[in-house]
Motif scaffolding. Structure first.
Motif, PDB file in Angstrom:
ATOM      1  N   THR A   1      -7.686  -7.430  47.380  1.00  0.00           N
ATOM      2  CA  THR A   1      -6.849  -7.802  46.223  1.00  0.00           C
ATOM      3  C   THR A   1      -6.505  -9.291  46.235  1.00  0.00           C
ATOM      4  OG1 THR A   1      -5.044  -6.803  47.462  1.00  0.00           O
ATOM      5  CG2 THR A   1      -5.834  -5.616  45.545  1.00  0.00           C
ATOM      6  N   GLY A   2      -6.382  -9.887  47.439  1.00  0.00           N
ATOM      7  CA  GLY A   2      -6.138 -11.336  47.516  1.00  0.00           C
ATOM      8  C   GLY A   2      -7.325 -12.096  46.953  1.00  0.00           C
ATOM      9  N   ARG A   3      -8.511 -11.639  47.337  1.00  0.00           N
ATOM     10  CA  ARG A   3      -9.731 -12.301  46.842  1.00  0.00           C
ATOM     11  C   ARG A   3      -9.840 -12.164  45.323  1.00  0.00           C
ATOM     12  NH1 ARG A   3     -13.181 -10.166  50.385  1.00  0.00           N
ATOM     13  NH2 ARG A   3     -13.669  -8.410  49.061  1.00  0.00           N
ATOM     14  N   TRP A   4      -9.542 -10.979  44.806  1.00  0.00           N
ATOM     15  CA  TRP A   4      -9.577 -10.787  43.342  1.00  0.00           C
ATOM     16  C   TRP A   4      -8.620 -11.751  42.651  1.00  0.00           C
ATOM     17  CZ3 TRP A   4      -8.633  -4.766  43.058  1.00  0.00           C
ATOM     18  CH2 TRP A   4      -9.789  -4.094  43.500  1.00  0.00           C
ATOM     19  N   THR A   5      -7.436 -11.931  43.268  1.00  0.00           N
ATOM     20  CA  THR A   5      -6.430 -12.805  42.647  1.00  0.00           C
ATOM     21  C   THR A   5      -6.990 -14.212  42.510  1.00  0.00           C
ATOM     22  OG1 THR A   5      -4.755 -11.522  43.826  1.00  0.00           O
ATOM     23  CG2 THR A   5      -4.006 -13.518  42.747  1.00  0.00           C
ATOM     24  N   VAL A   6      -7.649 -14.676  43.568  1.00  0.00           N
ATOM     25  CA  VAL A   6      -8.182 -16.037  43.539  1.00  0.00           C
ATOM     26  C   VAL A   6      -9.366 -16.133  42.579  1.00  0.00           C
ATOM     27  CG1 VAL A   6      -9.171 -17.879  44.945  1.00  0.00           C
ATOM     28  CG2 VAL A   6      -7.360 -16.439  45.887  1.00  0.00           C
TER      29      VAL A   6
ATOM     30  N   THR B   1      -2.997 -22.242  44.744  1.00  0.00           N
ATOM     31  CA  THR B   1      -3.528 -22.807  45.993  1.00  0.00           C
ATOM     32  C   THR B   1      -2.966 -22.098  47.228  1.00  0.00           C
ATOM     33  OG1 THR B   1      -1.799 -24.488  46.076  1.00  0.00           O
ATOM     34  CG2 THR B   1      -3.812 -25.068  44.893  1.00  0.00           C
ATOM     35  N   GLY B   2      -1.728 -21.636  47.156  1.00  0.00           N
ATOM     36  CA  GLY B   2      -1.136 -20.948  48.311  1.00  0.00           C
ATOM     37  C   GLY B   2      -1.852 -19.638  48.600  1.00  0.00           C
ATOM     38  N   ILE B   3      -2.177 -18.906  47.534  1.00  0.00           N
ATOM     39  CA  ILE B   3      -2.878 -17.633  47.717  1.00  0.00           C
ATOM     40  C   ILE B   3      -4.297 -17.900  48.225  1.00  0.00           C
ATOM     41  CG2 ILE B   3      -3.686 -15.524  46.575  1.00  0.00           C
ATOM     42  CD1 ILE B   3      -1.336 -15.914  44.563  1.00  0.00           C
ATOM     43  N   ALA B   4      -4.949 -18.915  47.644  1.00  0.00           N
ATOM     44  CA  ALA B   4      -6.322 -19.223  48.062  1.00  0.00           C
ATOM     45  C   ALA B   4      -6.359 -19.609  49.537  1.00  0.00           C
ATOM     46  CB  ALA B   4      -6.880 -20.351  47.193  1.00  0.00           C
ATOM     47  N   GLU B   5      -5.429 -20.468  49.973  1.00  0.00           N
ATOM     48  CA  GLU B   5      -5.426 -20.853  51.388  1.00  0.00           C
ATOM     49  C   GLU B   5      -5.182 -19.639  52.276  1.00  0.00           C
ATOM     50  OE1 GLU B   5      -6.430 -23.417  52.768  1.00  0.00           O
ATOM     51  OE2 GLU B   5      -6.315 -25.015  51.292  1.00  0.00           O
ATOM     52  N   ALA B   6      -4.344 -18.732  51.816  1.00  0.00           N
ATOM     53  CA  ALA B   6      -4.057 -17.533  52.620  1.00  0.00           C
ATOM     54  C   ALA B   6      -5.298 -16.657  52.752  1.00  0.00           C
ATOM     55  CB  ALA B   6      -2.907 -16.750  51.984  1.00  0.00           C
TER      56      ALA B   6
ATOM     57  N   GLY C   1      -1.859 -31.012  65.631  1.00  0.00           N
ATOM     58  CA  GLY C   1      -3.111 -30.265  65.463  1.00  0.00           C
ATOM     59  C   GLY C   1      -2.886 -28.783  65.240  1.00  0.00           C
ATOM     60  N   VAL C   2      -1.711 -28.442  64.695  1.00  0.00           N
ATOM     61  CA  VAL C   2      -1.438 -27.029  64.377  1.00  0.00           C
ATOM     62  C   VAL C   2      -1.748 -26.823  62.894  1.00  0.00           C
ATOM     63  CG1 VAL C   2       0.333 -25.223  64.265  1.00  0.00           C
ATOM     64  CG2 VAL C   2       0.366 -26.889  66.137  1.00  0.00           C
ATOM     65  N   PRO C   3      -2.662 -25.901  62.559  1.00  0.00           N
ATOM     66  CA  PRO C   3      -3.030 -25.769  61.146  1.00  0.00           C
ATOM     67  C   PRO C   3      -1.916 -25.128  60.313  1.00  0.00           C
ATOM     68  CG  PRO C   3      -4.132 -24.092  62.466  1.00  0.00           C
ATOM     69  CD  PRO C   3      -3.388 -24.975  63.434  1.00  0.00           C
ATOM     70  N   VAL C   4      -1.550 -25.788  59.223  1.00  0.00           N
ATOM     71  CA  VAL C   4      -0.552 -25.218  58.307  1.00  0.00           C
ATOM     72  C   VAL C   4      -1.096 -25.298  56.877  1.00  0.00           C
ATOM     73  CG1 VAL C   4       1.538 -25.499  59.694  1.00  0.00           C
ATOM     74  CG2 VAL C   4       0.705 -27.443  58.373  1.00  0.00           C
ATOM     75  N   PRO C   5      -2.205 -24.609  56.598  1.00  0.00           N
ATOM     76  CA  PRO C   5      -2.808 -24.747  55.261  1.00  0.00           C
ATOM     77  C   PRO C   5      -1.871 -24.310  54.143  1.00  0.00           C
ATOM     78  CG  PRO C   5      -3.821 -22.936  56.516  1.00  0.00           C
ATOM     79  CD  PRO C   5      -2.967 -23.714  57.474  1.00  0.00           C
ATOM     80  N   GLY C   6      -1.071 -23.279  54.379  1.00  0.00           N
ATOM     81  CA  GLY C   6      -0.177 -22.781  53.322  1.00  0.00           C
ATOM     82  C   GLY C   6       0.938 -23.761  53.041  1.00  0.00           C
ATOM     83  N   ILE C   7       1.588 -24.245  54.112  1.00  0.00           N
ATOM     84  CA  ILE C   7       2.725 -25.166  53.920  1.00  0.00           C
ATOM     85  C   ILE C   7       2.227 -26.489  53.344  1.00  0.00           C
ATOM     86  CG2 ILE C   7       4.539 -26.471  55.106  1.00  0.00           C
ATOM     87  CD1 ILE C   7       4.732 -24.139  57.127  1.00  0.00           C
ATOM     88  N   SER C   8       1.091 -26.971  53.843  1.00  0.00           N
ATOM     89  CA  SER C   8       0.660 -28.284  53.353  1.00  0.00           C
ATOM     90  C   SER C   8       0.095 -28.205  51.933  1.00  0.00           C
ATOM     91  CB  SER C   8      -0.299 -28.976  54.320  1.00  0.00           C
ATOM     92  OG  SER C   8      -1.346 -28.146  54.654  1.00  0.00           O
ATOM     93  N   THR C   9      -0.554 -27.103  51.574  1.00  0.00           N
ATOM     94  CA  THR C   9      -1.046 -27.035  50.189  1.00  0.00           C
ATOM     95  C   THR C   9       0.121 -26.919  49.217  1.00  0.00           C
ATOM     96  OG1 THR C   9      -2.758 -26.146  48.760  1.00  0.00           O
ATOM     97  CG2 THR C   9      -1.428 -24.519  49.850  1.00  0.00           C
ATOM     98  N   ALA C  10       1.198 -26.274  49.657  1.00  0.00           N
ATOM     99  CA  ALA C  10       2.372 -26.170  48.777  1.00  0.00           C
ATOM    100  C   ALA C  10       2.938 -27.559  48.517  1.00  0.00           C
ATOM    101  CB  ALA C  10       3.428 -25.263  49.417  1.00  0.00           C
ATOM    102  N   LEU C  11       3.032 -28.360  49.576  1.00  0.00           N
ATOM    103  CA  LEU C  11       3.563 -29.715  49.418  1.00  0.00           C
ATOM    104  C   LEU C  11       2.615 -30.562  48.562  1.00  0.00           C
ATOM    105  CD1 LEU C  11       5.733 -31.784  50.088  1.00  0.00           C
ATOM    106  CD2 LEU C  11       4.592 -32.207  52.278  1.00  0.00           C
ATOM    107  N   ALA C  12       1.319 -30.406  48.793  1.00  0.00           N
ATOM    108  CA  ALA C  12       0.341 -31.180  48.007  1.00  0.00           C
ATOM    109  C   ALA C  12       0.429 -30.800  46.526  1.00  0.00           C
ATOM    110  CB  ALA C  12      -1.072 -30.940  48.541  1.00  0.00           C
ATOM    111  N   TYR C  13       0.593 -29.500  46.253  1.00  0.00           N
ATOM    112  CA  TYR C  13       0.725 -29.051  44.859  1.00  0.00           C
ATOM    113  C   TYR C  13       1.969 -29.686  44.228  1.00  0.00           C
ATOM    114  CZ  TYR C  13       1.508 -25.975  40.853  1.00  0.00           C
ATOM    115  OH  TYR C  13       1.721 -25.493  39.588  1.00  0.00           O
ATOM    116  N   TYR C  14       3.056 -29.625  44.993  1.00  0.00           N
ATOM    117  CA  TYR C  14       4.324 -30.179  44.516  1.00  0.00           C
ATOM    118  C   TYR C  14       4.168 -31.657  44.168  1.00  0.00           C
ATOM    119  CZ  TYR C  14       9.210 -31.642  44.699  1.00  0.00           C
ATOM    120  OH  TYR C  14      10.430 -32.179  44.401  1.00  0.00           O
TER     121      TYR C  14
END
Ligand code: NDP
Length: 477
Positions: A264-269, A280-285, A417-430
């Protein structure tokens, strides 16, 4: 009283069985059926005394056991099994009957199925049901689509079995045809994003501060007493606090770190790409789960160099507070994106979805249930512009307060070097949506250079092209 059932359920695996029990416990006379009879018999043997059940051995018997207009819920494996059941049932149904698919169907399938049944006068309702097996039993959040006539037939029954928050049942008529399954799909997408953000927060506290899972469980328990209060934060604390009985190690350390997904996550994206709705948050997840599930890639990449120095955090408690703010701010963005996708779907498929009503029915029963949804509901009472939730005063204030913390967290994670794709994409979107000038202007120039794709100017109306390979003169297209 009629000796017939007022609702039927076919498909008695965990979800269908619990939904049937929920219906019976709430006074409905429920006819039950399963392809293999054993599940039906087991339901009657174990739970038959919970209410009025009528066991049936075939779809024909199930249909004949229902009072008219018939109300019949399909709760089987999504995809071709659902089509197989519908194909077998439809010749037995009459005009006015209501057929509900409560499984996790793709909304495009629901639209197709609904359209195919309209001519026969059979109402087809795709209903999203969230809350897992416990929700199905004790009160799920229910997202029915289909016609208003069909909803009228179902409404009292659905209200009786749905979760209830402050006296309001967590069910509403979402919109026509596939609207219910669409909203359930986005719900699941948001669930992916929320889980990813929480997981990144855990990872930061573990890797940057060096804290143990049990300590981090306490931190999440504390988070849960504040504005992050939610089912997902609550269960995160439980999982992190759990100790493996075989090894006496933290449970989270013995679980293989490869997150699975059912789709369902893939369908959403996929749908968001169709709608040009940037979730972007859902896609990164979704992609984070995909990467986690590629052991060969990860083994190959394991030796790649990381940062040359270890991060030093001199004020650990301040970092915890920063992480809480970053999580909250990122969550606002992820939910805003999800609700924007619902709005985009509503406009594209002409569903006229009430976003505030969706926030209302997600306050209880479902996996993303949280106090936060109350704030979203209140926000949609005030605002309806294109900025969506980001236009709301309370959310703007929270995002403003989070600024320095949010940026420190992303900077620290990057340095460590800790990956935070969700947090950083949220900030980038903002930062992207609030920027008054974007490098999209340069992209337009590049496009015009290599493909004569033209551009518009800030100072003149019209469409222009520059002769890049000649004298670089500009002319209007
Ligand atoms: P499953 O998705 O595991 O499906 C099993 C059920 O489907 C059984 O009753 C099985 O019958 C029936 N079935 C499978 N193939 C056919 C077929 N060709 N013809 C007739 N019946 C068939 O069950 P769940 O209870 O987990 O889920 C039911 C639905 O609810 C699914 O669509 C799922 O995506 C959705 N859902 C599940 C949630 C969960 O937490 N599990 C949450 C929300 C929605 P038999 O016993 O005879 O094999």
């Amino acid at each position: 009283m009629s000796d017939k059932a007022n609702i039927g359920v076919t498909g008695l695996a965990v979800m269908g069985r619990n939904l049937a029990r929920n219906l019976a416990r709430n006074g409905q006379r429920v006819a039950v059926h399963n392809r293999h009879r054993e599940r039906t018999d087991e339901l009657i043997t174990r739970f038959g005394d919970e209410g009025k059940f009528l066991a049936t051995g075939s779809l024909r018997e199930l249909v004949d056991t229902l009072e008219r207009p018939r109300r019949l819920v399909i709760m089987v494996k999504a995809g071709t099994p659902t089509d197989a059941v519908i194909d077998e049932l439809v010749p037995m149904l009459d005009s006015g009957d209501v057929l509900v698919d409560a499984g996790n169907a793709n909304f495009t399938d629901t639209r197709r199925r609904e359209a195919a049944l309209i001519d026969r006068g059979v109402h087809f309702v795709g209903a999203g049901v969230s809350g897992g097996e416990e929700g199905a039993l004790h009160g799920p959040s229910i997202m029915p689509g289909g016609s208003t006539d069909a909803y009228r037939e179902l409404e009292p029954i659905l209200r009786s079995i749905a979760a209830n928050v402050d006296g309001t049942p967590c069910v509403t008529h979402v919109g026509a045809d596939g609207a219910g399954h669409f909203v359930k799909m986005v719900h699941n997408g948001i669930e992916y994003a929320d889980m990813q953000l929480i997981a990144e927060t855990y990872d930061l506290l573990r890797k940057v501060l060096g804290r143990e899972p049990a300590e981090i469980a306490e931190t999440f328990r504390r988070f849960n007493t504040g504005r992050l209060n939610s089912y997902l934060i609550e269960i995160t604390a439980e999982v992190l606090g759990h100790v493996d009985s075989r090894t006496s190690r933290p449970f989270v350390d013995v679980v293989l770190d490869q997150a699975e997904q059912k789709g369902t996550g893939r369908w959403t994206v996929q749908n968001a790409l169709e709608l040009a709705s940037p979730v972007t948050g859902i896609a990164e997840a979704v992609f984070a789960r995909s990467i986690s599930g590629q052991p060969r890639l990860r083994a190959d990449a394991a030796g790649l160099p990381g940062p040359s120095t270890e991060p030093v955090v001199d004020a650990p408690e301040r970092f915890v507070a920063d992480v809480e703010r970053a999580l909250y701010a990122s969550k606002i963005i992820a939910y805003a994106q999800g609700f924007d996708q619902i709005q985009a779907g509503s406009e594209t498929y002409e569903w006229n979805i009430d976003l505030g009503a969706i926030a209302t029915i997600w306050r209880g029963g479902c996996i993303i249930r949280a106090e936060f949804l109350d704030r979203i509901r209140a926000a949609y009472d005030q605002t309806s512009g294109p900025a969506g939730l980001l236009a709301d005063d309370d959310f703007r204030e929270a995002l403003g307060e989070a600024q320095d913390s949010w940026r420190r967290v992303v900077a620290t994670a990057t340095a460590a070097g800790v990956p935070v794709p969700g947090i950083s994409t949220a900030l980038a979107y903002y930062d992207t949506v609030r920027a008054q000038r974007l490098p999209a202007a340069l992209i337009q120039g590049q496009r015009d250079y290599f493909g004569a794709h033209t551009y518009r100017r800030t100072d003149l109306a019209g469409v222009f092209h520059t002769e890049w390979s000649a004298d670089r003169s500009e002319h209007e297209d």
